[in-house]
Design a protein around this motif. Structure first.
Motif, PDB file in Angstrom:
ATOM      1  N   ILE A   7      -7.356  40.598   0.967  1.00 42.91           N
ATOM      2  CA  ILE A   7      -5.841  40.577   0.634  1.00 42.91           C
ATOM      3  C   ILE A   7      -5.532  39.117  -0.235  1.00 42.91           C
ATOM      4  CG2 ILE A   7      -3.483  41.141   1.312  1.00 42.91           C
ATOM      5  CD1 ILE A   7      -4.666  42.493   3.621  1.00 42.91           C
ATOM      6  N   VAL A   8      -4.884  39.223  -1.375  1.00 43.76           N
ATOM      7  CA  VAL A   8      -4.409  38.245  -1.954  1.00 43.76           C
ATOM      8  C   VAL A   8      -2.924  38.293  -2.276  1.00 43.76           C
ATOM      9  CG1 VAL A   8      -4.740  36.784  -4.092  1.00 43.76           C
ATOM     10  CG2 VAL A   8      -6.598  37.957  -3.283  1.00 43.76           C
ATOM     11  N   TRP A   9      -2.169  37.366  -1.937  1.00 41.70           N
ATOM     12  CA  TRP A   9      -0.879  37.299  -2.327  1.00 41.70           C
ATOM     13  C   TRP A   9      -0.601  36.368  -3.555  1.00 41.70           C
ATOM     14  CZ3 TRP A   9       2.618  36.452   2.742  1.00 41.70           C
ATOM     15  CH2 TRP A   9       2.764  37.684   3.638  1.00 41.70           C
ATOM     16  N   ILE A  10       0.025  36.878  -4.390  1.00 46.30           N
ATOM     17  CA  ILE A  10       0.502  36.004  -5.634  1.00 46.30           C
ATOM     18  C   ILE A  10       1.916  35.791  -5.580  1.00 46.30           C
ATOM     19  CG2 ILE A  10       0.572  36.096  -8.186  1.00 46.30           C
ATOM     20  CD1 ILE A  10      -2.219  36.787  -7.340  1.00 46.30           C
ATOM     21  N   PHE A  11       2.221  34.329  -5.661  1.00 42.92           N
ATOM     22  CA  PHE A  11       3.678  33.750  -5.882  1.00 42.92           C
ATOM     23  C   PHE A  11       3.852  33.252  -7.264  1.00 42.92           C
ATOM     24  CE2 PHE A  11       4.397  32.230  -1.291  1.00 42.92           C
ATOM     25  CZ  PHE A  11       4.081  33.422  -0.792  1.00 42.92           C
ATOM     26  N   THR A  12       4.715  33.883  -7.918  1.00 45.91           N
ATOM     27  CA  THR A  12       5.071  33.636  -9.322  1.00 45.91           C
ATOM     28  C   THR A  12       6.565  33.850  -9.525  1.00 45.91           C
ATOM     29  OG1 THR A  12       4.452  34.036 -11.586  1.00 45.91           O
ATOM     30  CG2 THR A  12       4.531  35.766  -9.974  1.00 45.91           C
ATOM     31  N   PHE A  13       7.063  33.437 -10.451  1.00 47.95           N
ATOM     32  CA  PHE A  13       8.572  33.350 -11.198  1.00 47.95           C
ATOM     33  C   PHE A  13       8.569  34.556 -12.466  1.00 47.95           C
ATOM     34  CE2 PHE A  13      12.105  31.014 -10.363  1.00 47.95           C
ATOM     35  CZ  PHE A  13      11.728  30.603  -8.879  1.00 47.95           C
ATOM     36  N   GLU A  14       7.217  34.764 -13.044  1.00 47.90           N
ATOM     37  CA  GLU A  14       7.119  35.742 -14.108  1.00 47.90           C
ATOM     38  C   GLU A  14       5.929  36.797 -13.879  1.00 47.90           C
ATOM     39  OE1 GLU A  14       6.712  34.678 -18.175  1.00 47.90           O
ATOM     40  OE2 GLU A  14       7.182  32.590 -17.396  1.00 47.90           O
ATOM     41  N   TYR A  15       5.992  37.866 -14.220  1.00 48.64           N
ATOM     42  CA  TYR A  15       4.701  38.901 -14.254  1.00 48.64           C
ATOM     43  C   TYR A  15       4.760  39.938 -15.259  1.00 48.64           C
ATOM     44  CZ  TYR A  15       1.248  41.604 -11.885  1.00 48.64           C
ATOM     45  OH  TYR A  15       0.051  42.536 -11.464  1.00 48.64           O
ATOM     46  N   GLU A  16       3.954  39.964 -16.038  1.00 47.12           N
ATOM     47  CA  GLU A  16       4.088  40.966 -17.237  1.00 47.12           C
ATOM     48  C   GLU A  16       4.272  42.469 -16.837  1.00 47.12           C
ATOM     49  OE1 GLU A  16       2.212  41.403 -21.739  1.00 47.12           O
ATOM     50  OE2 GLU A  16       0.663  41.242 -20.013  1.00 47.12           O
ATOM     51  N   GLY A  17       5.200  43.288 -17.272  1.00 45.87           N
ATOM     52  CA  GLY A  17       5.433  44.549 -16.694  1.00 45.87           C
ATOM     53  C   GLY A  17       6.605  44.370 -15.811  1.00 45.87           C
ATOM     54  N   LEU A 157      -0.519  30.672  -6.118  1.00 40.62           N
ATOM     55  CA  LEU A 157       0.656  30.193  -6.467  1.00 40.62           C
ATOM     56  C   LEU A 157       0.446  29.900  -8.129  1.00 40.62           C
ATOM     57  CD1 LEU A 157       0.312  28.998  -3.577  1.00 40.62           C
ATOM     58  CD2 LEU A 157       2.073  27.423  -4.318  1.00 40.62           C
ATOM     59  N   HIS A 158       1.368  30.340  -8.774  1.00 43.48           N
ATOM     60  CA  HIS A 158       1.305  29.999 -10.295  1.00 43.48           C
ATOM     61  C   HIS A 158       2.637  28.915 -10.483  1.00 43.48           C
ATOM     62  CE1 HIS A 158      -1.563  32.885 -11.714  1.00 43.48           C
ATOM     63  NE2 HIS A 158      -1.352  33.559 -10.662  1.00 43.48           N
ATOM     64  N   ASP A 159       2.353  27.900 -10.866  1.00 45.35           N
ATOM     65  CA  ASP A 159       3.291  26.694 -11.202  1.00 45.35           C
ATOM     66  C   ASP A 159       3.739  26.146 -10.089  1.00 45.35           C
ATOM     67  OD1 ASP A 159       2.091  25.673 -13.920  1.00 45.35           O
ATOM     68  OD2 ASP A 159       3.435  27.303 -14.676  1.00 45.35           O
ATOM     69  N   TYR A 160       4.673  25.184 -10.512  1.00 41.36           N
ATOM     70  CA  TYR A 160       5.476  24.239  -9.453  1.00 41.36           C
ATOM     71  C   TYR A 160       6.440  25.145  -8.926  1.00 41.36           C
ATOM     72  CZ  TYR A 160       9.661  23.475 -12.331  1.00 41.36           C
ATOM     73  OH  TYR A 160      10.843  23.606 -13.103  1.00 41.36           O
ATOM     74  N   HIS A 161       7.169  26.266  -9.751  1.00 42.08           N
ATOM     75  CA  HIS A 161       8.262  26.877  -9.142  1.00 42.08           C
ATOM     76  C   HIS A 161       8.311  27.540  -7.862  1.00 42.08           C
ATOM     77  CE1 HIS A 161       7.346  27.857 -13.460  1.00 42.08           C
ATOM     78  NE2 HIS A 161       8.441  27.029 -13.696  1.00 42.08           N
ATOM     79  N   VAL A 162       7.084  28.043  -7.498  1.00 34.68           N
ATOM     80  CA  VAL A 162       6.696  28.649  -6.050  1.00 34.68           C
ATOM     81  C   VAL A 162       6.372  27.578  -4.753  1.00 34.68           C
ATOM     82  CG1 VAL A 162       6.519  30.763  -7.105  1.00 34.68           C
ATOM     83  CG2 VAL A 162       4.604  29.404  -6.774  1.00 34.68           C
ATOM     84  N   VAL A 163       6.226  26.236  -5.118  1.00 37.00           N
ATOM     85  CA  VAL A 163       5.702  25.403  -4.331  1.00 37.00           C
ATOM     86  C   VAL A 163       6.306  25.319  -2.910  1.00 37.00           C
ATOM     87  CG1 VAL A 163       5.144  22.940  -3.692  1.00 37.00           C
ATOM     88  CG2 VAL A 163       4.360  24.045  -5.977  1.00 37.00           C
ATOM     89  N   ILE A 164       7.882  25.184  -3.169  1.00 33.46           N
ATOM     90  CA  ILE A 164       8.661  24.981  -2.106  1.00 33.46           C
ATOM     91  C   ILE A 164       8.625  26.546  -1.078  1.00 33.46           C
ATOM     92  CG2 ILE A 164      11.112  24.728  -1.341  1.00 33.46           C
ATOM     93  CD1 ILE A 164      11.497  22.925  -3.811  1.00 33.46           C
ATOM     94  N   PRO A 165       8.846  27.558  -1.720  1.00 41.86           N
ATOM     95  CA  PRO A 165       8.664  28.776  -0.970  1.00 41.86           C
ATOM     96  C   PRO A 165       7.488  28.646  -0.310  1.00 41.86           C
ATOM     97  CG  PRO A 165       9.499  29.284  -3.025  1.00 41.86           C
ATOM     98  CD  PRO A 165       9.012  27.776  -3.353  1.00 41.86           C
ATOM     99  N   PHE A 166       6.319  28.265  -0.720  1.00 43.55           N
ATOM    100  CA  PHE A 166       5.055  27.919  -0.163  1.00 43.55           C
ATOM    101  C   PHE A 166       4.929  27.267   0.985  1.00 43.55           C
ATOM    102  CE2 PHE A 166       0.365  26.950  -0.009  1.00 43.55           C
ATOM    103  CZ  PHE A 166      -0.131  28.206   0.518  1.00 43.55           C
ATOM    104  N   ILE A 167       5.668  26.074   0.957  1.00 45.29           N
ATOM    105  CA  ILE A 167       5.777  25.089   2.048  1.00 45.29           C
ATOM    106  C   ILE A 167       6.323  25.936   3.244  1.00 45.29           C
ATOM    107  CG2 ILE A 167       6.831  23.134   2.674  1.00 45.29           C
ATOM    108  CD1 ILE A 167       6.297  21.983  -0.195  1.00 45.29           C
TER     109      ILE A 167
END
Length: 594
Positions: A7-17, A157-167
């Motif tokens: 199982i892989v979780w992806i954290f991102t601010f944008e996602y095509e679709g 994680l994709h880019d810095y935008h999601v670093v704080i939520p991951f912490i």
């Protein structure tokens, strides 16, 4: 670990679709698509105002997770001064390749930030990060309260935008004595720095988290991590990108060049070098498919506008003429811009001579050699170099046309203002489309003679791959991933896909455009007398390109085929994602503790 696919979780601010601003949105979506038979994916992102749109597209559930609390906007640097109550909901959509969980504002205050359709709007971005962080904390805490819930094997994680939520997530994991492997992709360094007080306002407390250092796993508080990332420079607040690279088990970027020139040196050197790697981006454009798409949608109109016989096969020259002399001025709707602020700014600048108040654009009166560029408006992309090259290029090629399909942001208002001076001065040669004009995208790629990728820095450059997949020779700068995706025809004539030039060099750019325009014209005049061809050949400013044209028949057409073949062989998403699969398994197997 569960017996099924990891199982892989992806954290991102944008996602095509769901929503896409630039190249970042394409990457997680295509990686998920390519690896969905090997991993079970769940994508977490702010709703960005897309819930109603997705309800029409996919089945969904609203998860029964209660997420409420208080937040002090002033501590986030927001204009709302009084303590506010937040209410967050979770909408789980079932896409073809995985689940997508949108973190949504359920009251007016929360909707203002999480529901803003501009993902990186500077007026709402900090609030969006904070509420995303609280949402992730609620979600992972809920899983621990639900004993049957399954945790992921990996978080990407994709880019810095999601670093704080991951912490925030890692702090919940630490309290439950669990470490989940993680990987962060840094697509582009943007140098964000946030005071520790901002992280506190996002819900980050003194709970330790586990991170992977050269010496092994170590547990540290956020203040200790900040100190580690600042090193001897205690005055400077650390880059959030450096914090993200430090707390994750692996840090990757999108090209080997960018990894070695920027990521490792600026994000920690030995602190991350042992766990740093790269994975190329990809492109799945198929030339025949995009040609068929354009013909299916516009073929009848093209024949009517150009007065072609009904049974004629529409050529690239036909497409170009239709695009430049008609379609530019006959879009079914204005280009999509999600910011009222940007729309109003463009309306204020428009004077009706080329761009009207309703943002419609006048077509050219004639067709001609066409160079295009696409992408975000940013100093990074070097659009100003293209514009500064137009005076010299149009002296040598008077009928040259430049079509720029640009995506504006709230940060680019000053640049938009500057661009309008060129629009007014070069009415016969330049058109700029501000916003997403879906009708023009494939059409412009099929019509173009040259694609301009003139970035000052470029981690990878997906747009260059799209151009090559559309068989467009490139002029690109010798920066980042552009040096890996394309091949200079002067260095390797057999496999070359265009010209690599020095960055910020208007003369190099102008000479390159003129040379490729002339080369394309020589291909079209193959049946002309040797005297006419010889004269045209002497007009090519680059002597190496003149020599190549003497050696190869129809050399411009050969470059076009080289472009497509290179993408087909090395840069299809299925191909480039094989390395990501190996890295996923490598990180998961480091721990394998579930």
């Amino acid at each position: 670990m569960n017996n099924q696919n990891p199982i892989v979780w992806i954290f991102t601010f944008e996602y095509e679709g769901v929503i896409k601003v630039g190249g970042l949105g394409e990457v997680p979506a295509n990686q998920v698509k390519s690896l969905s038979n090997k991993f079970n994916f769940t994508i977490f992102m702010p709703s960005n105002g897309q819930i109603d749109n997705l309800k029409k597209k996919w089945l969904y559930d609203k998860l029964s997770i209660k997420c409420t609390g208080e937040i002090n906007p002033s501590k986030l640097g927001l204009k709302d001064n009084n303590v506010k109550n937040y209410e967050i909901g979770f909408y789980q959509f079932y896409s073809d390749h995985g689940k997508i969980i949108l973190i949504s504002g359920e009251n007016d205050f929360s909707k203002k930030y999480l529901g803003d359709p501009s993902p990186y709007n500077p007026e709402t971005f900090k609030g969006k990060v904070a509420l995303y962080s609280f949402g992730i904390n609620c979600y992972i805490s809920h899983l621990f309260s639900d004993k049957s819930a399954i945790l992921p094997d990996l978080v990407h994680l994709h880019d810095y935008h999601v670093v704080i939520p991951f912490i925030s997530m890692k702090q919940v994991l630490f309290k439950n004595n669990i470490h989940i492997p993680s990987l962060i992709t840094i697509h582009l360094l943007t140098w964000p720095r946030y005071e520790l007080s901002f992280l506190r306002a996002c819900g980050i407390d003194d709970t330790q988290i586990t991170l992977r250092l050269p010496s092994g796993l170590k547990s540290m508080k956020i203040r200790e991590i900040f100190d580690l990332c600042t090193g001897d420079d205690k005055i400077q607040v650390p880059l959030l990108e450096k914090v993200g690279a430090t707390i994750c088990d692996m840090v990757i970027t999108v090209s080997e060049s960018y990894l070695n020139s920027d990521i490792i040196p600026y994000l920690g050197n030995d602190l991350i070098k042992f766990k740093a790697n790269f994975v190329w981006n990809g492109c799945d454009w198929v030339y025949d498919d995009i040609y068929s798409d354009v013909i299916d949608k516009m073929g009848e109109e093209i024949k009517n506008v150009l007065d072609l016989d009904s049974d004629v096969i529409i050529s690239r020259d036909d497409l170009k003429k239709y695009l430049l002399t008609y379609k530019l001025g006959h879009l079914s709707s204005p280009p999509v811009i999600n910011s009222t602020k940007i729309i109003n700014h463009i309306k204020e600048l428009a004077q009706g001579d080329v761009i009207s108040n309703d943002r419609s654009v006048k077509p050219f009166k004639t067709s001609g050699p066409l160079a295009i560029a696409t992408g975000r408006i940013s100093p990074q992309k070097g659009i100003d170099i293209i514009l500064e090259g137009i005076p010299r290029i149009t002296q040598e090629v008077p009928d040259a046309k430049f079509l720029l399909l640009l995506l504006p942001t709230e940060y680019s208002l000053e640049q938009i203002t500057n661009y309008f001076s060129y629009i007014r001065d070069y009415k016969k040669n330049l058109r700029i489309i501000f916003g997403k004009a879906f009708e023009l995208f494939y059409l412009s790629h099929l019509s173009a003679d040259i694609y301009c990728a003139i970035s000052r820095w470029e981690p990878f450059g997906i747009t260059a791959l799209e151009a090559m997949a559309a068989k467009i020779p490139l002029i690109a700068t010798k920066v980042g991933g552009l040096q890996e995706t394309m091949i200079d025809i002067r260095e390797n004539p057999e496999k070359g896909t265009g010209l690599l030039i020095e960055k910020e060099n208007v003369d190099d750019f102008s000479n390159g455009v003129i040379s490729l325009f002339k080369l394309a014209k020589l291909d079209n005049q193959i049946n002309q007398s040797s005297q006419i061809r010889s004269k045209l050949m002497q007009e090519i400013p680059d002597p190496k390109i003149r020599d190549l044209n003497q050696k190869y028949i129809n050399y411009y057409e050969k470059i076009r085929e080289n472009c497509y073949n290179r993408v087909e062989k090395y840069f299809r998403w299925k191909e480039v994602s094989k390395k990501l699969e190996r890295l996923y398994n490598q990180i998961i197997n480091l721990y394998n503790q579930k």
